[in-house]
Design a protein around this motif. Structure first.
Motif, PDB file in Angstrom:
ATOM      1  N   SER A  24     -39.412  -8.025 -21.254  1.00  0.00           N
ATOM      2  CA  SER A  24     -38.664  -6.899 -20.681  1.00  0.00           C
ATOM      3  C   SER A  24     -37.979  -6.080 -21.760  1.00  0.00           C
ATOM      4  CB  SER A  24     -37.635  -7.408 -19.667  1.00  0.00           C
ATOM      5  OG  SER A  24     -38.276  -7.866 -18.492  1.00  0.00           O
ATOM      6  N   SER A  25     -37.466  -6.751 -22.787  1.00  0.00           N
ATOM      7  CA  SER A  25     -36.821  -6.030 -23.888  1.00  0.00           C
ATOM      8  C   SER A  25     -37.818  -5.128 -24.607  1.00  0.00           C
ATOM      9  CB  SER A  25     -36.203  -7.031 -24.875  1.00  0.00           C
ATOM     10  OG  SER A  25     -35.195  -7.796 -24.248  1.00  0.00           O
ATOM     11  N   ASP A  26     -39.038  -5.633 -24.804  1.00  0.00           N
ATOM     12  CA  ASP A  26     -40.083  -4.800 -25.423  1.00  0.00           C
ATOM     13  C   ASP A  26     -40.377  -3.573 -24.560  1.00  0.00           C
ATOM     14  OD1 ASP A  26     -40.328  -6.485 -27.546  1.00  0.00           O
ATOM     15  OD2 ASP A  26     -42.145  -7.477 -26.835  1.00  0.00           O
ATOM     16  N   ASN A  27     -40.430  -3.782 -23.249  1.00  0.00           N
ATOM     17  CA  ASN A  27     -40.686  -2.656 -22.346  1.00  0.00           C
ATOM     18  C   ASN A  27     -39.589  -1.604 -22.447  1.00  0.00           C
ATOM     19  OD1 ASN A  27     -43.050  -3.802 -21.390  1.00  0.00           O
ATOM     20  ND2 ASN A  27     -42.083  -4.765 -19.620  1.00  0.00           N
ATOM     21  N   VAL A  28     -38.333  -2.060 -22.439  1.00  0.00           N
ATOM     22  CA  VAL A  28     -37.214  -1.129 -22.516  1.00  0.00           C
ATOM     23  C   VAL A  28     -37.234  -0.382 -23.843  1.00  0.00           C
ATOM     24  CG1 VAL A  28     -34.696  -0.932 -22.592  1.00  0.00           C
ATOM     25  CG2 VAL A  28     -35.791  -2.429 -20.913  1.00  0.00           C
ATOM     26  N   ALA A  29     -37.548  -1.091 -24.928  1.00  0.00           N
ATOM     27  CA  ALA A  29     -37.562  -0.470 -26.253  1.00  0.00           C
ATOM     28  C   ALA A  29     -38.635   0.608 -26.369  1.00  0.00           C
ATOM     29  CB  ALA A  29     -37.773  -1.533 -27.326  1.00  0.00           C
TER      30      ALA A  29
END
Length: 704
Positions: A24-29
């Motif tokens: 999810s962090s990769d998606n947000v980034a």
């Protein structure tokens, strides 16, 4: 359940929650990264001996939808195809200028005939003559410029095809290299999402060049085919090949774009494209731009021919010493046969008085000169005898010339009541004896040849035809050798031979005016063009392609080959605006410098009904020059407008398809925030479970 099992289950939950948070962090980034496809971690339960033992990440994948992806790829390909067609056709439209403006190409046609109308009011005015000639030359110069620029557009399209082919090879190589990495990561259980994302972007770029179908491979990666099934990537990558033409003109024969599949089979890519930028460039280069050039060539050929028709009915004052005809593309006997009616060839002195005349009467296949019978073989000798040494007629290299002796001149006039006619052309007009507009090769193709006429080409001389499909793709190249038989009937029969000619793909026919045409068979019918022509007619030196206007290329190239006759351009007094008065009394002038009737004929040429040949984009029709020019102007504008409409519609469809794909595959911050909160709670729950198990260990150890 043992405490160790509880701790292991909690630990798996802890690790799984960390992995989900990382995804999810990769998606947000990457929420603002163009073309980024969000990652999804598939969470699965673990079982040991049929008993649940925790959770794990089965795989990390991209949130792609193959149906939305396929729709986007097809929409992108069509948008690229229609976009490039509009971009380049709009350039062609702009070449003609504003149809309603004073400086546009079509306004020059009206200005030309208006200038001749002004000359009719004052035939002796040198400034008015000069203005009319300047406008005529300007019109033909402008048509040559436009024809050259149309070929420049084709050359630009050809250059862009070469660039697109090189880009396609680079993309296919990179896609296949990523296939190897993805397959390796899949087998080893690694995370290939980064590589998959990079490959997806490459596929998107490839889809703008050509229509493609993408399928997922079981071992990871993709296989790619064109819309017609040609393999491009998946088990190795295909290689595209294209060789550019050295220079581009109306008669340029372009090479195919070839593709060598991973298995080694080489085939035409041109015939296996449905959409994409390459397809659009091919259509513009091979169909739409040549069609515009061909119609321009037909218009200018008819403008030149009608001006020559009027000019050949007139004479300058004094009459010119020599009347030199155009290259007929045939022998004299064939050229002079078939006339009906009466014409008079007169020799006049410097004052315009007729010194001698030869009245030629054609009737029912017979001919007389001043009442002396002649035939095609004896006509020149009989004519020279009747001119009594005052002038001499000769036929050399396909051209009829009549030259007066001394300072005398030559003028020709058809009988008003029974004018000499062949294919609706007067005697002087048919031979081009007093043409105002010169051309280096035949500009009209009503040769007057009959099935019995000799064609004049040597047996064994060759011509190579190309049969094309509707979209410009090559169907087949066919070599043809001139047969031993020397008549036009023999030539047509050989051309229609299914084995050694083109009979399997269409039919050649010779009409009553001597025009040789090809009608393709099939639906849509095959089109004809000429790749190479080594034929040379013995009497005239012209090729078969030039004589009959075979294929659109030679017809399109006519627009850049017209100019005012050199002697008229250098001396406006040579412009023929007077008409020979055959009824003038002996010793009186038969030519008047103030006679403007010829100028009126030149002005009226704009409204004379003319038979226009059909082109690749329009049917033949009978109308005035002004009407045809208006139709051409409207047709070019309508095609540019239609191209814009198609480009706008395809672009809107592409944007909609991309928007729907992005809505499904893109990153939604609200959704990712919910997921992060969920995974954090799951992480905390797993941590508390570990803590509880640890406390139970401590309690149990304290009880011992």
């Amino acid at each position: 359940m043992s405490l160790n099992s509880i701790i292991n289950i909690a630990n798996s939950g802890l690790m799984t929650a960390q992995a989900q948070i990382r995804v999810s962090s990769d998606n947000v980034a990457n929420v603002n990264t163009p073309g980024y496809v969000r990652k999804v971690a598939d969470q699965v339960s673990m079982n040991t001996g049929g008993v649940g033992s925790g959770v794990e990440i089965g795989r990390v994948r991209l949130a792609t939808d193959r149906f939305l992806q396929a729709a986007s790829l097809q929409a992108d390909a069509d948008a690229a195809r229609q976009g490039v067609r509009y971009e380049l056709y709009d350039r062609i439209q702009s070449l003609f200028g504003d149809p309603g403006g004073d400086s546009g190409f079509f306004s020059r046609i009206d200005g030309l005939f208006s200038a001749f109308a002004a000359s009719a009011e004052d035939a002796g005015s040198t400034p008015l003559r000069s203005d009319a000639l300047q406008r005529a030359q300007s019109l033909f110069d402008e048509s040559a410029r436009i024809a050259g620029q149309i070929q420049s557009v084709r050359e630009d399209a050809d250059s862009r095809i070469k660039t697109a082919v090189e880009q396609g090879n680079m993309l296919l190589s990179q896609i296949e290299a990523l296939n190897v990495e993805i397959a390796r990561a899949t087998i080893n259980g690694g995370d290939a999402t980064g590589t998959l994302g990079a490959q997806t972007q490459l596929i998107d770029q490839l889809s703008s060049l050509m229509d493609i179908n993408v399928a997922q491979r079981p071992q990871g990666g993709v296989s790619i085919r064109t819309g017609t099934g040609v393999m491009l990537a998946g088990a190795g990558h295909a290689t595209l090949e294209y060789t550019r033409a050295g220079s581009v003109n109306g008669e340029t024969a372009f090479a195919d774009v070839f593709v060598t599949e991973p298995g080694g089979q080489k085939r035409s890519l041109t015939d296996n494209l449905i959409s994409g930028e390459i397809k659009g460039l091919l259509e513009l280069r091979d169909v739409e731009a040549p069609a515009a050039a061909e119609r321009l060539g037909e218009l200018m050929a008819r403008v030149a021919d009608e001006l020559n028709r009027a000019h050949n009915q007139n004479s300058s004052v004094p009459a010119p010493t020599t009347l030199a005809g155009r290259n007929m593309g045939q022998g004299f006997e064939a050229a002079v046969a078939g006339f009906q009616g009466t014409t008079t060839i007169a020799v006049t002195n410097a004052a315009g008085a007729i010194q001698t005349r030869a009245e030629v009467v054609f009737s029912g296949g017979t001919m007389t000169v001043n009442g002396v019978a002649a035939d095609p073989a004896t006509f020149l000798a009989t004519l020279n005898a009747q001119l009594g040494g005052q002038a001499t007629a000769s036929f050399t290299d396909g051209r009829l010339s009549i030259t007066a002796t001394g300072s005398n001149g030559v003028a020709i006039a058809d009988d008003p009541a029974d004018p000499a006619r062949k294919n609706d052309k007067g005697f002087s007009h048919w031979f081009g004896l007093n043409d105002m507009i010169a051309s280096g090769r035949p500009a009209t193709y009503d040769t007057g040849l009959t099935p019995a006429s000799p064609h004049g080409f040597g047996a064994g001389e060759t011509i190579t035809f190309r049969l094309g499909a509707e979209g410009g793709g090559r169907m087949r190249d066919i070599g043809f050798a001139v047969p031993a038989g020397g008549s036009m009937a023999d030539l047509v029969t050989a051309l229609n031979n299914p084995a050694t000619g083109l009979g399997r793909y269409g039919t050649f026919s010779l009409d009553a005016q001597g025009a040789l045409s090809f009608a393709g068979s099939g639906s849509p019918p095959a089109t004809l063009s000429v790749l190479d022509d080594t034929t040379v007619q013995a009497q005239s030196g012209v090729s078969m392609t030039e004589l009959f206007g075979l294929g659109g290329g030679v017809r399109a190239s006519r627009a850049d080959d017209f100019s005012i006759r050199t002697d008229i351009r250098s001396n406006p007094g040579r412009l023929a605006l007077a008409q020979l008065n055959l009824g003038a009394a002996p010793g009186s002038s038969a030519l008047s410098s103030g006679d403007g009737r010829g100028a009126r004929l030149l002005a009226d040429a704009a409204t004379t009904t003319v038979s226009f040949d059909g082109t690749s984009s329009s049917a033949g029709a009978s109308m005035s020059l002004s009407r045809y020019a208006s139709d051409l102007s409207g047709d070019i504008g309508a095609r540019a407008s239609a191209a814009k409409t198609r480009a706008d519609a395809a672009g809107a469809l592409s944007q909609e398809a991309r928007a729907r794909q992005s809505a499904y595959e893109g990153v939604n911050l609200d959704e990712e925030l919910v997921l992060l909160t969920t995974y954090q709670q799951a992480f905390n729950a797993s941590a508390r479970l570990i803590q509880a198990a640890s406390e139970m260990y401590d309690t149990l150890l304290g009880m011992t």
